[in-house]
Design a protein around this motif. Structure first.
Motif, PDB file in Angstrom:
ATOM      1  N   THR A 103       0.848  -1.187   0.000  1.00 24.53           N
ATOM      2  CA  THR A 103       0.000   0.000   0.000  1.00 24.53           C
ATOM      3  C   THR A 103       0.885   1.239   0.000  1.00 24.53           C
ATOM      4  O   THR A 103       1.848   1.334   0.760  1.00 24.53           O
ATOM      5  N   PHE A 106       0.868   5.779  -1.080  1.00 27.43           N
ATOM      6  CA  PHE A 106       0.102   6.984  -1.352  1.00 27.43           C
ATOM      7  C   PHE A 106       0.693   7.674  -2.567  1.00 27.43           C
ATOM      8  O   PHE A 106       1.909   7.685  -2.754  1.00 27.43           O
ATOM      9  N   ARG A 110      -4.749   6.752  -1.985  1.00 22.26           N
ATOM     10  CA  ARG A 110      -4.165   5.514  -1.469  1.00 22.26           C
ATOM     11  C   ARG A 110      -4.269   4.465  -2.567  1.00 22.26           C
ATOM     12  O   ARG A 110      -5.333   4.289  -3.161  1.00 22.26           O
TER      13      ARG A 110
END
Length: 70
Positions: free
Chosen positions: A50, A52, A65
């Motif tokens: 994950t 940004f 995100r």
């Protein structure tokens, strides 16, 4: 990434870790007014996870995100 510019402006797209650390600048250029599709290439050897993506122009900042699967 699709964006619409209301006027010509400098745009920077940066990749950040889940902890907010800057990892890479993916795009940095001036875009004219109108719709644009930005194709961004992640850095080599970027592990899945994950992240940004920060998109910044002179007057606007957007944070997305994303989940990257290599």
């Amino acid at each position: 990434i699709q964006i619409r510019m209301t006027h010509t402006a400098s745009v920077t797209v940066r990749l950040y870790s889940i902890l907010g650390q800057p990892l890479s600048t993916l795009f940095d250029a001036e875009l004219p007014e109108g719709p644009h599709t930005l194709r961004i290439q992640p850095p080599n050897a970027l592990p899945g996870g994950t992240y940004f993506v920060g998109i910044a122009s002179e007057a606007t900042v957007v944070l997305l995100r994303i989940v990257y699967l290599p």
